[in-house]
Design a protein around this motif. Sequence first.
Motif, PDB file in Angstrom:
ATOM      1  N   ARG A 158       0.839  -1.203   0.000  1.00 40.83           N
ATOM      2  CA  ARG A 158       0.000   0.000   0.000  1.00 40.83           C
ATOM      3  C   ARG A 158       0.874   1.253   0.000  1.00 40.83           C
ATOM      4  N   VAL A 159       0.953   1.866  -1.176  1.00 38.24           N
ATOM      5  CA  VAL A 159       1.856   3.004  -1.354  1.00 38.24           C
ATOM      6  C   VAL A 159       1.089   4.310  -1.200  1.00 38.24           C
ATOM      7  N   VAL A 160       1.594   5.196  -0.344  1.00 38.23           N
ATOM      8  CA  VAL A 160       0.995   6.527  -0.267  1.00 38.23           C
ATOM      9  C   VAL A 160       1.930   7.514  -0.956  1.00 38.23           C
ATOM     10  N   LEU A 161       1.350   8.286  -1.874  1.00 36.14           N
ATOM     11  CA  LEU A 161       2.101   9.335  -2.574  1.00 36.14           C
ATOM     12  C   LEU A 161       1.517  10.648  -2.109  1.00 36.14           C
ATOM     13  N   PHE A 162       2.367  11.520  -1.597  1.00 38.73           N
ATOM     14  CA  PHE A 162       1.783  12.811  -1.214  1.00 38.73           C
ATOM     15  C   PHE A 162       2.723  13.953  -1.570  1.00 38.73           C
ATOM     16  N   PRO A 163       2.161  15.108  -1.959  1.00 34.23           N
ATOM     17  CA  PRO A 163       3.004  16.264  -2.235  1.00 34.23           C
ATOM     18  C   PRO A 163       3.553  16.849  -0.938  1.00 34.23           C
ATOM     19  N   ALA A 164       4.703  17.495  -1.037  1.00 31.45           N
ATOM     20  CA  ALA A 164       5.379  18.018   0.156  1.00 31.45           C
ATOM     21  C   ALA A 164       4.518  18.989   0.958  1.00 31.45           C
ATOM     22  N   VAL A 165       3.527  19.600   0.326  1.00 32.57           N
ATOM     23  CA  VAL A 165       2.695  20.560   1.072  1.00 32.57           C
ATOM     24  C   VAL A 165       1.950  19.901   2.231  1.00 32.57           C
ATOM     25  N   LEU A 166       1.791  18.592   2.183  1.00 26.71           N
ATOM     26  CA  LEU A 166       1.135  17.900   3.306  1.00 26.71           C
ATOM     27  C   LEU A 166       1.936  18.137   4.591  1.00 26.71           C
ATOM     28  N   ILE A 167       3.234  17.969   4.488  1.00 20.64           N
ATOM     29  CA  ILE A 167       4.102  18.150   5.654  1.00 20.64           C
ATOM     30  C   ILE A 167       4.044  19.599   6.154  1.00 20.64           C
ATOM     31  N   GLY A 168       3.964  20.535   5.204  1.00 21.63           N
ATOM     32  CA  GLY A 168       3.973  21.952   5.552  1.00 21.63           C
ATOM     33  C   GLY A 168       2.790  22.395   6.393  1.00 21.63           C
ATOM     34  N   GLN A 169       1.750  21.594   6.445  1.00 18.87           N
ATOM     35  CA  GLN A 169       0.581  21.995   7.222  1.00 18.87           C
ATOM     36  C   GLN A 169       0.722  21.738   8.710  1.00 18.87           C
ATOM     37  N   PHE A 170       1.637  20.848   9.055  1.00 21.72           N
ATOM     38  CA  PHE A 170       1.754  20.482  10.462  1.00 21.72           C
ATOM     39  C   PHE A 170       2.628  21.466  11.232  1.00 21.72           C
ATOM     40  N   HIS A 171       2.229  21.705  12.432  1.00 20.73           N
ATOM     41  CA  HIS A 171       2.973  22.587  13.324  1.00 20.73           C
ATOM     42  C   HIS A 171       4.407  22.074  13.459  1.00 20.73           C
ATOM     43  N   GLU A 172       5.335  22.992  13.656  1.00 23.84           N
ATOM     44  CA  GLU A 172       6.753  22.631  13.731  1.00 23.84           C
ATOM     45  C   GLU A 172       7.035  21.600  14.815  1.00 23.84           C
ATOM     46  N   LYS A 173       6.186  21.527  15.814  1.00 19.84           N
ATOM     47  CA  LYS A 173       6.468  20.596  16.910  1.00 19.84           C
ATOM     48  C   LYS A 173       6.367  19.127  16.457  1.00 19.84           C
ATOM     49  N   TYR A 174       5.727  18.899  15.316  1.00 19.51           N
ATOM     50  CA  TYR A 174       5.680  17.531  14.787  1.00 19.51           C
ATOM     51  C   TYR A 174       6.817  17.351  13.774  1.00 19.51           C
ATOM     52  N   SER A 175       7.570  16.293  13.952  1.00 15.16           N
ATOM     53  CA  SER A 175       8.682  16.059  13.033  1.00 15.16           C
ATOM     54  C   SER A 175       8.188  15.302  11.802  1.00 15.16           C
ATOM     55  N   GLU A 176       9.012  15.330  10.748  1.00 17.95           N
ATOM     56  CA  GLU A 176       8.668  14.568   9.548  1.00 17.95           C
ATOM     57  C   GLU A 176       8.487  13.096   9.895  1.00 17.95           C
ATOM     58  N   ASP A 177       9.378  12.582  10.749  1.00 19.11           N
ATOM     59  CA  ASP A 177       9.302  11.167  11.119  1.00 19.11           C
ATOM     60  C   ASP A 177       7.999  10.840  11.845  1.00 19.11           C
ATOM     61  N   GLN A 178       7.533  11.760  12.676  1.00 22.65           N
ATOM     62  CA  GLN A 178       6.249  11.518  13.356  1.00 22.65           C
ATOM     63  C   GLN A 178       5.116  11.388  12.338  1.00 22.65           C
ATOM     64  N   ILE A 179       5.150  12.254  11.320  1.00 21.94           N
ATOM     65  CA  ILE A 179       4.097  12.216  10.295  1.00 21.94           C
ATOM     66  C   ILE A 179       4.207  10.922   9.474  1.00 21.94           C
ATOM     67  N   TYR A 180       5.434  10.567   9.115  1.00 25.72           N
ATOM     68  CA  TYR A 180       5.652   9.319   8.373  1.00 25.72           C
ATOM     69  C   TYR A 180       5.171   8.120   9.203  1.00 25.72           C
ATOM     70  N   HIS A 181       5.499   8.166  10.487  1.00 29.30           N
ATOM     71  CA  HIS A 181       5.108   7.073  11.378  1.00 29.30           C
ATOM     72  C   HIS A 181       3.581   6.940  11.438  1.00 29.30           C
ATOM     73  N   ALA A 182       2.917   8.086  11.483  1.00 30.43           N
ATOM     74  CA  ALA A 182       1.452   8.075  11.521  1.00 30.43           C
ATOM     75  C   ALA A 182       0.886   7.423  10.258  1.00 30.43           C
ATOM     76  N   LEU A 183       1.525   7.660   9.113  1.00 28.83           N
ATOM     77  CA  LEU A 183       1.050   7.074   7.853  1.00 28.83           C
ATOM     78  C   LEU A 183       1.177   5.544   7.886  1.00 28.83           C
TER      79      LEU A 183
END
Lengths: 455, 136
Positions: A77-102
């Motif tokens: 199950r591949v998720v493709l997302f544009p970088a703007v998805l990451i840009g919406q999250f508050h700085e307190k969330y790291s990229e790894d946290q978002i990836y982990h959530a996926l």
Amino acid sequence: MNTLPKYHAIKVDEQKCFGCTHCIKACPTEAIRIVNGIASISSERCVDCGNCLRACPVDAFYVEQDDLQKIFAYKHRVVLFPAVLIGQFHEKYSEDQIYHALIKLGFTHIYEVEQPIQWLSEEIKKKTGKNREHPLISSFCPAIVRLIQSKYPSLVENIIPLKAPHDLAANFAIEQLKDEGADENETGIFYVSPCSAKMAAVNRPLGETKSVVNGIINMKDLYNRIMQVIPKEKPADFSELRKNLSRDGILWSLPRGEARQFKSRAMSIDGIHNVVKFLERLENDEITGLDYLELKSCSQGCAGGILLTGNRFLTAERLQKRAIRYPAASKLTVNEKYKKTIQQKLQAGKIEPGNVFVLHTNRTKALEKMQTAAKILCQLPGIDCGACGAPNCHALAEDIVQGKAKMTDCIFLQKRWINENKLTAEKGFKNLEKIWGKNRFNADCNKKGGRNEGF
Amino acid sequence: MELVFEIKGGDFTHAGKASSKIKKVLKQLNVDAKMIKRIVIAVYEAEVNVVAHAHNGVLRTIIGNDSIEVVIKDEGPGIENVEKAMEAGFSTASKAVREMGFGAGMGLPNIQKNADELEITSEINKGTMVRFKNYF
């Protein structure tokens, strides 16, 4: 080539729409009319820009999307997302946290779409640089491509026939997974869309009959789901998945993201109404000496996409900060194994003009209609109130000659004709009910709209 | 079908209004995109000529079944040597006009390039009349 019927991602929720005039005025192609008290979108004219969604005070427009459960039909199950998805999250969330959530949500593979972006920009550069009368226009934003097809047919041949970053990443993912031994039939590619235009384009790719992805996920919906499962504890390290991501990739969907790749004169314009004004001038040959034109339908580019949750300026700022941490695409060494195959797959078919504003294909008839419309326009008040259900008096005049509306749809004309005893008050009232729906004129203390707006 | 536009000399903000409107009409009439482009370029150049050189002018266009005729009459200084004005690069535009990005001496040559028929008459200190016709 089989041409598929036009597909639009934007639909109207007839329960929510109460027939106000916000959307008809916001539409850049005058594609919406109010019929029986409900907004009705012309499939011919709509370019899926999503301005109606933005303008609607009661969220009556929605986009079609796939259920997240659909991913579980696939083993990979591949998720493709544009970088703007990451840009919406508050700085307190790291990229790894978002990836982990996926991963927690059920995906097995994660790809940001703008990688390896140099493969796409190389292809663009191959097509630019020649001395031309008009600049080449980016095909990145599907709303703009559709706008040019319908409103600026003479500029269609200036659009670069290349596909978008999501095709790049989708094909990259497919090749990589194949190498890992994954069966293509067991691989599901899901694209997270920032807007209605990309949704429509993914369903109906330029000059293609089949989409490269298996499903489309609404970014707004995914954002909420990520927030529900985002890990509080230290997430796993996913930096390996971002090794092909560059500064240029992260900035690609923002204004000047493409234009900054060029040493020659390249311009970037964002916001569809700004784009319309610019294309008018370009068509008049007022603008010369330009090599590359990056046009994005949303203000602040994809950071302003209609399916984003965060503020567009904050999103853009976060992405700019994020980009600094990444190397330039030119400094990145990417395994070039699939480069040739993928660059071939990025070539799009011919883009055809649409001519949807033609009054009649027979010019004599078109001319007659135009003259009649001009005469009708003399009778209309010219205040563009929208009470007839059309965005302005001119649009109503054209609708009348096309047999889609009546003179008595105009409330000014009605009053005049009632006064001149040419129309009964009762008939006039019934006409208005046809546009705005039955009981629309009754007093209603709980009605939507007209309240707390504008503050 | 007839369309009339008034053009004010020196008013660069509104240069391009007539060409934009004419363009819209031609698109609705299903005229070939390449032909529209030629007509629009010619109309725009003619508009800018009035704005850059004359006091005021009127642009009148008649759009028929198979052709368009555009007549631009202005009150202004007139053209001393029409033949010379037709040469690419020849310009009498003021420095101020050139600094705005106009007056490169391509106006009349561009109209000639894009019009099927062209006629120019001019009288010094009175004005100029440019008439051109294109067949769809």
